[in-house]
Design an enzyme around this catalytic site. Structure first.
Site, PDB file in Angstrom:
ATOM      1  CD  GLU A 110     -11.938   1.435 -11.561  1.00  0.00           C
ATOM      2  OE1 GLU A 110     -10.901   2.102 -11.394  1.00  0.00           O
ATOM      3  OE2 GLU A 110     -12.933   1.538 -10.824  1.00  0.00           O
ATOM      4  CD  GLU A 130      -9.526   0.022  -7.154  1.00  0.00           C
ATOM      5  OE1 GLU A 130      -9.685  -1.187  -6.879  1.00  0.00           O
ATOM      6  OE2 GLU A 130      -9.710   0.501  -8.292  1.00  0.00           O
TER       7      GLU A 130
HETATM    8  N1  CAA Z   1       0.466   4.963  -8.220  1.00  0.00           N
HETATM    9  C1  CAA Z   1       1.628   5.620  -8.095  1.00  0.00           C
HETATM   10  N2  CAA Z   1       2.827   5.025  -8.255  1.00  0.00           N
HETATM   11  C2  CAA Z   1       2.846   3.718  -8.555  1.00  0.00           C
HETATM   12  C3  CAA Z   1       1.672   2.971  -8.711  1.00  0.00           C
HETATM   13  C4  CAA Z   1       0.429   3.647  -8.524  1.00  0.00           C
HETATM   14  N3  CAA Z   1      -0.754   3.037  -8.682  1.00  0.00           N
HETATM   15  N4  CAA Z   1       2.005   1.702  -9.001  1.00  0.00           N
HETATM   16  C5  CAA Z   1       3.348   1.657  -9.023  1.00  0.00           C
HETATM   17  N5  CAA Z   1       3.852   2.880  -8.764  1.00  0.00           N
HETATM   18  C6  CAA Z   1       5.271   3.268  -8.662  1.00  0.00           C
HETATM   19  C7  CAA Z   1       5.876   2.785  -7.355  1.00  0.00           C
HETATM   20  O1  CAA Z   1       5.563   3.655  -6.296  1.00  0.00           O
HETATM   21  C8  CAA Z   1       7.356   2.802  -7.720  1.00  0.00           C
HETATM   22  O2  CAA Z   1       7.819   4.138  -7.658  1.00  0.00           O
HETATM   23  P1  CAA Z   1       9.241   4.474  -6.935  1.00  0.00           P
HETATM   24  O3  CAA Z   1      10.254   3.815  -7.836  1.00  0.00           O
HETATM   25  O4  CAA Z   1       9.291   5.967  -6.971  1.00  0.00           O
HETATM   26  O5  CAA Z   1       9.195   3.869  -5.572  1.00  0.00           O
HETATM   27  C9  CAA Z   1       7.353   2.387  -9.193  1.00  0.00           C
HETATM   28  O6  CAA Z   1       6.032   2.643  -9.677  1.00  0.00           O
HETATM   29  C10 CAA Z   1       7.638   0.929  -9.376  1.00  0.00           C
HETATM   30  O7  CAA Z   1       6.680   0.193  -8.623  1.00  0.00           O
HETATM   31  P2  CAA Z   1       7.073  -1.034  -7.637  1.00  0.00           P
HETATM   32  O8  CAA Z   1       8.455  -0.837  -7.108  1.00  0.00           O
HETATM   33  O9  CAA Z   1       5.978  -1.179  -6.650  1.00  0.00           O
HETATM   34  O10 CAA Z   1       7.096  -2.236  -8.690  1.00  0.00           O
HETATM   35  P3  CAA Z   1       6.802  -3.791  -8.417  1.00  0.00           P
HETATM   36  O11 CAA Z   1       7.164  -4.465  -9.694  1.00  0.00           O
HETATM   37  O12 CAA Z   1       7.446  -4.240  -7.160  1.00  0.00           O
HETATM   38  O13 CAA Z   1       5.203  -3.899  -8.189  1.00  0.00           O
HETATM   39  C11 CAA Z   1       2.859  -3.410  -8.677  1.00  0.00           C
HETATM   40  C12 CAA Z   1       4.314  -3.568  -9.243  1.00  0.00           C
HETATM   41  C13 CAA Z   1       2.367  -4.781  -8.179  1.00  0.00           C
HETATM   42  C14 CAA Z   1       2.005  -2.920  -9.822  1.00  0.00           C
HETATM   43  C15 CAA Z   1       2.897  -2.434  -7.492  1.00  0.00           C
HETATM   44  O14 CAA Z   1       3.553  -1.249  -7.909  1.00  0.00           O
HETATM   45  C16 CAA Z   1       1.523  -2.032  -6.986  1.00  0.00           C
HETATM   46  O15 CAA Z   1       0.919  -2.764  -6.240  1.00  0.00           O
HETATM   47  N6  CAA Z   1       1.024  -0.840  -7.403  1.00  0.00           N
HETATM   48  C17 CAA Z   1      -0.228  -0.288  -6.888  1.00  0.00           C
HETATM   49  C18 CAA Z   1      -1.446  -1.025  -7.438  1.00  0.00           C
HETATM   50  C19 CAA Z   1      -2.706  -0.435  -6.869  1.00  0.00           C
HETATM   51  O16 CAA Z   1      -2.969  -0.465  -5.691  1.00  0.00           O
HETATM   52  N7  CAA Z   1      -3.541   0.131  -7.771  1.00  0.00           N
HETATM   53  C20 CAA Z   1      -4.819   0.750  -7.377  1.00  0.00           C
HETATM   54  C21 CAA Z   1      -4.621   2.240  -7.233  1.00  0.00           C
HETATM   55  S1  CAA Z   1      -6.082   3.071  -6.636  1.00  0.00           S
HETATM   56  C22 CAA Z   1      -7.089   3.238  -7.990  1.00  0.00           C
HETATM   57  O17 CAA Z   1      -6.777   2.779  -9.063  1.00  0.00           O
HETATM   58  C23 CAA Z   1      -8.368   4.038  -7.758  1.00  0.00           C
HETATM   59  C24 CAA Z   1      -9.376   3.933  -8.875  1.00  0.00           C
HETATM   60  O18 CAA Z   1     -10.202   3.047  -8.905  1.00  0.00           O
HETATM   61  C25 CAA Z   1      -9.440   4.957  -9.928  1.00  0.00           C
END
Ligand code: CAA
Length: 256
Positions: A110, A130
């Site tokens: 976004e 999401e």
């Molecule tokens: N929020 C908070 N923390 C996040 C995050 C997020 N969106 N994405 C990653 N992190 C954090 C993880 O929790 C992790 O923290 P810890 O070390 O404390 O556990 C750190 O970043 C590293 O992340 P991963 O270990 O998960 O790294 P990865 O390389 O295995 O995976 C990723 C990377 C695919 C981006 C995965 O982190 C992921 O799927 N993240 C979430 C993506 C997501 O769902 N985004 C949508 C959020 S909701 C939203 O955005 C609402 C809106 O419309 C405004």
């Protein structure tokens, strides 16, 4: 640590680099506030001609910070007033280029869609995941994505949460173009420098008319375009641009 690094070059390109590597650049209030502050400053700073926003090679932005909202109540979310931070970006009158490498998920996708031009790494990972964490896009994903790629692709992306590459983003019209990952930032900066050398009032009018016209009936939008086109003939840069063409020389634009 500064969540958004900034650097203004002599040719008028402001580079904003989101810098929260420990959380994959997830958008917490700190990142949102700093981004908004930079966009508001840039709006009022005549030295800034074009803004480039980027993350790292590994991640643009992995979405809104899930840890910061998992336990929030609706009223808490309302009181955060996050739309005011997004508005600072959406209403910036200057050209904005997103240089996207790695993950651009949820709020990250976004955020990229708030830009006017998106330069994507071929292997970048875009998506609106999401729904997989029990919610839906909340910063324009259902609207800007549908306007960019059409209803049927946008529904598929938002309802399945499936990701797609930068190359696919460019093919479906979400990204302006996809380039090799290592060339993303330089391509974005080069594009920014090209635009920064153009007449600023014309650039501003192109952006304003294109965005306002997209939400207006065609006749109204064409009238907006006509009025802006005519108005540019009152600028010194119009005289300079056409005179330089006739004299077979390079124009020098002054933004007046
Ligand atoms: N929020 C908070 N923390 C996040 C995050 C997020 N969106 N994405 C990653 N992190 C954090 C993880 O929790 C992790 O923290 P810890 O070390 O404390 O556990 C750190 O970043 C590293 O992340 P991963 O270990 O998960 O790294 P990865 O390389 O295995 O995976 C990723 C990377 C695919 C981006 C995965 O982190 C992921 O799927 N993240 C979430 C993506 C997501 O769902 N985004 C949508 C959020 S909701 C939203 O955005 C609402 C809106 O419309 C405004």
């Amino acid at each position: 640590m500064t969540a958004v690094l900034h650097e203004l070059s002599g040719d008028g390109v402001l580079l904003l680099r989101i810098n929260r590597p420990e959380a994959k650049n997830a958008l917490n209030q700190d990142v949102r506030q700093q981004l908004a502050m930079h966009f508001l400053d840039a709006t009022g700073n005549s030295a800034v001609k074009v803004i480039v926003m980027t993350g790292s090679q590994e991640v643009f932005v992995a979405g809104a910070d899930i840890k910061a909202m998992a336990a929030a109540s609706p009223i808490e979310l309302l009181l955060r007033q996050n739309q005011t931070y997004w508005d600072a970006i959406a209403h910036c009158p200057k050209p904005v280029i997103a240089a996207v490498n790695g993950y651009a998920l949820g709020g990250g996708c976004e955020l990229a869609m708030h830009a006017d031009i998106i330069i994507a790494g071929e292997n970048a990972t875009f998506g609106q995941p999401e729904v997989r964490v029990g919610i839906m896009p909340g910063a324009g994903g259902t609207q800007r994505l549908a306007r960019a790629v059409g209803k049927f692709k946008a529904m598929l992306i938002c309802m399945t949460g499936q990701t797609f590459t930068g190359r696919e983003a460019a093919e479906m019209g979400l990204a302006s173009k996809a380039v090799p990952d290592a060339e993303v930032l330089e391509t974005a900066l080069q594009t920014a420098r090209t635009i920064a050398a153009m007449p600023p009032i014309a650039i501003r009018q192109i952006k304003e008319v294109m965005l306002a016209g997209a939400d207006a009936p065609l006749e109204t939008a064409l009238m907006l375009e006509r009025k802006a086109f005519q108005m540019l003939f009152d600028s010194e840069d119009q005289k300079e641009g056409m005179q330089a063409f006739l004299e077979k020389r390079k124009p020098v634009y002054r933004g007046v």
